[in-house]
Design an enzyme around this catalytic site. Structure first.
Site, mmCIF file in Angstrom:
data_model
loop_
_atom_site.group_PDB
_atom_site.id
_atom_site.type_symbol
_atom_site.label_atom_id
_atom_site.label_comp_id
_atom_site.label_asym_id
_atom_site.label_seq_id
_atom_site.Cartn_x
_atom_site.Cartn_y
_atom_site.Cartn_z
ATOM 1 N N ARG A 157 -10.853 -6.354 53.410
ATOM 2 C CA ARG A 157 -10.243 -5.098 52.971
ATOM 3 C C ARG A 157 -10.720 -4.823 51.548
ATOM 4 O O ARG A 157 -10.680 -5.712 50.694
ATOM 5 C CB ARG A 157 -8.720 -5.198 53.019
ATOM 6 C CG ARG A 157 -8.171 -5.329 54.435
ATOM 7 C CD ARG A 157 -6.662 -5.392 54.435
ATOM 8 N NE ARG A 157 -6.171 -6.631 53.862
ATOM 9 C CZ ARG A 157 -4.917 -6.848 53.492
ATOM 10 N NH1 ARG A 157 -4.033 -5.876 53.595
ATOM 11 N NH2 ARG A 157 -4.539 -8.006 52.996
ATOM 12 N N PHE A 187 17.025 -2.398 39.176
ATOM 13 C CA PHE A 187 16.253 -2.367 40.412
ATOM 14 C C PHE A 187 14.839 -1.837 40.167
ATOM 15 O O PHE A 187 13.860 -2.348 40.724
ATOM 16 C CB PHE A 187 16.978 -1.484 41.438
ATOM 17 C CG PHE A 187 16.215 -1.244 42.696
ATOM 18 C CD1 PHE A 187 16.231 -2.171 43.731
ATOM 19 C CD2 PHE A 187 15.463 -0.086 42.867
ATOM 20 C CE1 PHE A 187 15.515 -1.950 44.903
ATOM 21 C CE2 PHE A 187 14.757 0.139 44.018
ATOM 22 C CZ PHE A 187 14.778 -0.790 45.049
ATOM 23 N N ARG A 223 -4.610 -8.164 41.570
ATOM 24 C CA ARG A 223 -4.235 -9.568 41.777
ATOM 25 C C ARG A 223 -4.736 -10.117 43.112
ATOM 26 O O ARG A 223 -5.134 -11.279 43.211
ATOM 27 C CB ARG A 223 -2.711 -9.693 41.723
ATOM 28 C CG ARG A 223 -2.161 -11.089 41.929
ATOM 29 C CD ARG A 223 -0.696 -11.024 42.309
ATOM 30 N NE ARG A 223 -0.501 -10.331 43.578
ATOM 31 C CZ ARG A 223 0.659 -9.855 43.999
ATOM 32 N NH1 ARG A 223 1.739 -9.985 43.238
ATOM 33 N NH2 ARG A 223 0.753 -9.244 45.167
ATOM 34 N N TYR A 254 -5.284 6.957 47.492
ATOM 35 C CA TYR A 254 -4.859 5.875 48.375
ATOM 36 C C TYR A 254 -3.568 5.233 47.851
ATOM 37 O O TYR A 254 -2.608 5.026 48.614
ATOM 38 C CB TYR A 254 -5.947 4.807 48.496
ATOM 39 C CG TYR A 254 -5.472 3.595 49.266
ATOM 40 C CD1 TYR A 254 -5.366 3.634 50.654
ATOM 41 C CD2 TYR A 254 -5.077 2.437 48.598
ATOM 42 C CE1 TYR A 254 -4.874 2.536 51.364
ATOM 43 C CE2 TYR A 254 -4.597 1.337 49.290
ATOM 44 C CZ TYR A 254 -4.502 1.397 50.673
ATOM 45 O OH TYR A 254 -4.005 0.319 51.371
#
Length: 421
Positions: free
Chosen positions: A225, A285, A212, A168
């Protein structure tokens, strides 16, 4: 700028917070004038403020491609996340989303707040997408198609095993890592990277977010969920939602610690991937979100508050990470020498191994993972004097200067507020 109390407790945060504020203002001035590009960059800032700041430093062509890539996947994620959308409606949209990006007229109303605006005005994103170079468009389409199919699969499939959990996370985040790597390569700035390393970059970030966001996800209306794998949480409770109840606090923290330990398995791959990057802007980044994820994971470990409310790094520490993550030495130092990771448990252990309780059923595995990460950092040979990364670097403030700076900032903010129409 954060609360006055937080600033007084952490006066060393003031300088990086001010720099972050200046950077945010500069980013606002860089927003393009064309309506569709203006929408994309304004929306990027609204749905991911820290990401939008980091992206601004990239070369223009790559910056535009990644901005669009992020918004396309954020829109796809909004469709998946909206539990009020019927399955028979949601799945076809997920499966065909890669084609919708070519349609300037397509939009779909779902999500809430800024995400609803993104979906209602998705034609701006499509218009921007169509202006990208051919290879950028192909890379974005390919990843969007794979991600949409993977999301659709898990509409019907529960996350039962750790294998399911990894699969997933691959579909919703590992593919992002692969897509970004393709965009870096297309731009000519980086070489092709290993798929497994790119996948780990995404999995580490996604698993940190899943840990989290336990309470937000389990309390989702109209339907919760559930992304924590049954193979892990079933060792501790009968139902995943039972972890949030006070009477299960001990078991909840033990389950949480096992989830954190699982996420730590990706850190070494992440370090390897980042160490291969050549372009300084691309490195920042990639590295800043990873360091922030490490810090977030550290705050979550052994912390019952994950099941009570929101757990996150304070804004001042986030500002420091954004300001001071520039090289691999900074990344290693963030792990080795700062309070960004686990606190010291007993003197013979490193500060990174802090908070590991030896009665915890996963303590041995957690410590082993940490020792492996520590070894990688120490063996890099790049640390030297980087102990100052977060705790000591930057100006030193005495209490008087702290008060003066806080007063100045308060006056400036009040003045700006008074001048707003």
């Amino acid at each position: 700028m954060g609360s006055l109390g937080a600033i007084l407790r952490h006066p060393e945060d003031i300088y990086p917070l001010l720099k972050l504020k200046v950077a945010a203002r500069y980013a606002e001035k860089q927003i393009p004038s064309q309506p569709h590009w203006a929408f994309c960059y304004i929306m990027l800032h609204k749905v991911s403020r820290s990401f939008s700041l980091v992206i601004q430093q990239l070369p223009l062509e790559l910056r535009d491609a990644i901005c669009v890539f992020y918004l396309v996947l954020r829109a796809l994620d909004t469709v998946e996340d909206d539990t009020s959308v019927a399955t028979e409606v949601k799945v076809p949209i997920l499966m065909s989303f890669h084609r919708h990006v070519y349609d300037r007229e397509w939009h779909f109303s779902c999500g809430t707040k800024d995400y609803k605006v993104l979906m209602d005005q998705f034609h701006h994103v499509s218009t921007a997408f169509l202006e990208l170079g051919k290879h950028y468009k192909e890379a974005i389409e390919d990843i969007t198609m794979s991600m949409g199919a993977g999301m659709a699969k898990f509409i019907y499939k529960e996350v039962e095993t750790i294998g399911d959990y990894d699969e997933y996370c691959h579909h919703v985040a590992g593919l992002v890592g692969l897509g970004l790597s393709k965009l870096f390569y297309v731009s000519g700035k980086e070489d092709v990277a290993s798929d497994s390393l790119c996948n780990s970059m995404g999995l580490f970030l996604q698993k940190t977010n899943i840990i989290r966001d336990y309470l937000e996800d389990i309390n989702e209306v109209p339907k919760c969920r559930m992304f924590w794998p049954h193979q892990i949480w079933s060792k501790y409770v009968n139902k995943l939602e039972d972890l949030k109840y006070k009477e299960n606090s001990v078991k909840a923290v033990q389950c949480l610690n096992e989830m954190v330990t699982n996420a730590l398995s990706h850190v070494e791959d992440c370090l390897t991937y980042m160490s291969t990057l050549r372009d300084p802007a691309i490195f920042r980044f990639c590295a800043i979100p990873q360091v922030m994820a490490i810090g977030t994971l550290a705050k979550c470990y052994n912390n019952i508050d994950v099941f009570r409310g929101v757990v996150k790094m304070r804004r001042g520490l986030t500002a420091k990470v954004i300001d001071r993550t520039r090289t691999m030495a900074d990344v290693y130092a963030a792990i080795l020498y700062t309070n960004i990771f686990f606190m010291l448990c007993v003197p013979k252990f490193h500060p990174m191994q802090l908070e590991v309780e030896y009665k915890d059923p996963n303590a041995a595995k957690t410590l082993k993972r940490l020792e492996e990460i520590l070894r990688t950092c120490k063996d890099s040979g790049t640390l030297n004097k980087r102990k100052s990364y977060v705790i000591q670097s930057g100006p030193n403030y005495n209490s008087f200067l702290v008060v003066v700076l806080v007063v100045i900032v308060a006056i400036l903010l009040a003045h700006q507020s008074g001048n707003r129409p």
